[in-house]
Write an enzyme that holds these catalytic residues in place. Structure first.
Site, PDB file in Angstrom:
ATOM      1  N   LYS A  85      12.883  29.242  48.420  1.00  0.00           N
ATOM      2  CA  LYS A  85      12.450  29.852  47.141  1.00  0.00           C
ATOM      3  C   LYS A  85      13.673  29.848  46.300  1.00  0.00           C
ATOM      4  O   LYS A  85      14.811  30.182  46.761  1.00  0.00           O
ATOM      5  CB  LYS A  85      12.340  31.442  47.404  1.00  0.00           C
ATOM      6  N   ARG A 140       0.744  32.696  56.874  1.00  0.00           N
ATOM      7  CA  ARG A 140      -0.558  32.341  57.622  1.00  0.00           C
ATOM      8  C   ARG A 140      -0.367  31.819  58.928  1.00  0.00           C
ATOM      9  O   ARG A 140      -1.308  32.065  59.849  1.00  0.00           O
ATOM     10  CB  ARG A 140      -1.346  31.632  56.550  1.00  0.00           C
TER      11      ARG A 140
END
Length: 606
Positions: free
Chosen positions: A382, A461
């Site tokens: 990020k 996930r």
């Protein structure tokens, strides 16, 4: 003095007892080179720059396990490179992450009439005038009786301040020469509209926060919902000052507000039980909030597991913590891959609530929370404006919601339902350690599904895949996962609505009904099967991300692949609702405890 060891040991330090005198414990920096794992016998006695809950948590060991085996990553014969750990001993341990039942003032019902009650603050709830109506605001029967005792002070204040009792408004004024010292007026809106009693409680809290102790009385009026009112009050009174240091004056760190709240007058039947339920729900929400608020150097995977275990022990839940070796033995390659780059070992948390009337026909529910305690993005790091990397302590908001719900359910003790709470806790970091996840790696989940990782920043996930599979191993027939999963959900629904995807219309209806009762907003989203085309891989069973468009949908489709055909499943994406950037309603700035109220209602009502 620091010196390297030729064969890095597993080292246990006893602190601050025996070692304190020799090391001048509170003042002398402790520098360790090449140490494989460091433990502190009393975990709260010392803290390092990476915190955990003391050195023991940074090292990945509980106080009881300081001399246990090293992480499986090191057992593979990969000696760590030193120096990699620098810790400074301190007198005080880190702020507590533990669940607490004393979340604010005590609340109880009291049959005393409002006009004869005495205390620090009396809270009156008023209805707004109907649209187009003229004349002074109606104080109602109870408000009128109190106003008479105060020689018309309320009516005078309402007129002078033009208080119109619109929903969510509140004002207060000082009273002299009476048994009460302050009157708080809270607007409920017009009589033809159903009152939002949580908002009313929160509005009252805004006027009561500056009290320095004493008691407050909440005056019941027709239609009052005591549970909602109490929840709103307790949640809005909550402030988190655990991390305030020496530059904050002690008086600012001290708790404020009333120490006792009494629900007055002709309260409805069952109000005592409603207050108790509100306290249980609020304590679960506040536990979740404070876990989210805790920075990643305190809320580590190990710290989160210890907080869960402490809560479970105190509230009577069964607790199982699986370390990396146990997870590896179960084939949880998808989960373990995410935390492989971190120096802090991953932990799988499994709490179980078993009802007193458990039988063969008991309903079995799974609640699975995403527990990434810090998300750097991995090698898809990020970066840049808008990446929110500084906010990524909140990426375990789903885990916090699961544990907050567990705390609530343990107190409510619903019958006829067994609940398994599962959290796969880890950090998503970057390192050169063997096994660290690269973009393009192919990993294998617990059921043998192979996944090509085309984006290491879609890690949640991957952890949820194995956590969902583990949950279903426990025999659950309904499972709800909750996660700060996608930025796309924030774009679609903003910060006030949780996205929901499900394979079951019945489960959707149950969760929608629960959310309405709980006062939280959810929106059912489509599971468009054709979008799975974007997740197909040339080399593995599937990729972990698809095209940018429809990102929240493809994330849900990915998770659905790990759900058995006979299991009802729903996915709640709380990326937008887990954090409040400004105070609103019952939420202060920070973690919101999103979905704890909804999940508790869903579990208890079915």
């Amino acid at each position: 003095e620091s010196r390297p060891w030729t064969d890095p040991p597993i080292m246990a330090l006893t602190a601050p007892g025996e070692a304190a005198a020799a090391m001048a414990w509170p003042r002398v920096p402790l520098v360790l080179h090449g140490v494989r794992r460091v433990g502190v016998a009393r975990a709260g006695a010392a803290s390092g720059i990476a915190g955990g809950r003391g050195l023991a948590q940074f090292a990945g060991l509980s106080a009881a396990g300081c001399l246990g085996a090293a992480s499986g990553r090191f057992r593979r014969g990969t000696a760590p490179r030193g120096p990699f750990l620098r810790c400074v001993a301190t007198k005080e341990g880190p702020p507590s992450l533990d669940f607490r039942e004393d979340i604010g003032p005590s609340v109880e019902t009291c049959p005393t009439r409002a006009d004869s009650w005495g205390g620090e603050a009396l809270v009156l709830f008023l209805r707004a005038a109907a649209e187009g109506a003229e004349g002074p605001l109606e104080l109602g029967r109870i408000g009128g009786a109190v106003d008479k005792e105060l020689n018309g002070a309320i009516a005078e204040f309402v007129a002078e301040e033009s208080f119109d009792a619109k929903e969510g408004t509140a004002k207060s004024f000082r009273v002299f020469g009476a048994d009460i010292k302050r009157v708080v007026l809270v607007g409920l809106g017009p009589a033809e509209k159903k009152a939002d009693w949580r908002l009313a409680g929160a509005s009252a809290a805004g006027q009561l926060k500056d009290l320095k102790g004493g008691s407050a009385g909440l005056v019941c009026v027709d239609g009052v919902e005591v549970q909602e009112l109490t929840e709103g009050l307790l949640l809005a009174l909550h402030t988190d000052k655990r991390f305030r240091g020496t530059k904050t004056p002690e008086k600012e760190k001290a708790g404020k507000g009333p120490v006792k709240v009494e629900v007055l007058g002709a309260f409805p039947a069952g109000s005592g039980a409603a207050v108790e339920k509100a306290q249980a729900v609020a304590s679960g929400v506040i536990f979740a909030r404070e876990l989210v608020n805790g920075s990643a150097n305190y809320v580590t995977p190990v710290g989160l597991a210890e907080a869960a275990a402490d809560m479970a022990k105190r509230l009577g839940l069964q607790c199982e913590i699986l370390d990396e070796a146990a997870c590896e033995a179960k084939g949880m390659g998808s989960f373990l891959a995410v935390g492989a780059a971190s120096e802090i070992p991953s932990q799988l948390i499994h709490l179980t609530y078993v009802p007193s009337d458990a039988s063969e026909s008991t309903r079995k529910v799974g609640i699975v929370g995403k527990g990434v305690t810090f998300d750097s993005g991995g090698y898809n790091i990020k970066a840049g404006a808008g990446s929110m990397i500084e906010m990524m302590k909140f990426d375990m908001g789903g885990a916090a919601a699961a544990l907050g719900t567990a705390a609530t359910i343990a107190q409510l003790k619903p019958k006829g339902v067994e609940v398994h709470f599962v959290v796969a806790a880890c950090e998503n970091m970057i390192s050169g350690k063997p096994g660290a996840l690269h973009p393009g790696d192919i990993i294998t989940a617990m059921d043998g599904t192979t996944i090509e990782v085309n984006n290491t920043d879609a890690e949640g996930r991957l952890t949820l895949a194995d956590a969902l599979l583990f949950s279903q191993e426990q025999g659950v027939k309904e499972v709800v996962d909750i996660a700060t999963l996608t930025g796309a959900c924030i774009i679609a629904l903003g910060e006030g609505i949780t996205g929901m995807w499900s394979n079951s219309d019945d489960l959707v209806k149950s969760l929608e009904a629960a959310s309405k009762v709980a006062g939280e907003k959810v929106w059912n989203m489509p599971l468009e099967e054709s979008y799975f085309e974007g997740l197909k891989s040339d080399f593995a069973d599937m990729k972990n991300t698809g095209p940018r468009a429809g990102g929240s949908i493809t994330a849900a489709l990915f998770l659905q692949k790990f759900i058995q055909k006979d299991v009802k499943w729903a996915h709640l994406d709380i990326a937008g609702t887990a954090w409040a950037s400004k105070p609103q309603g019952v939420n202060p700035v920070g973690g919101t405890g999103s979905m704890v109220r909804t999940l508790a209602e869903y579990i208890t009502k079915g």
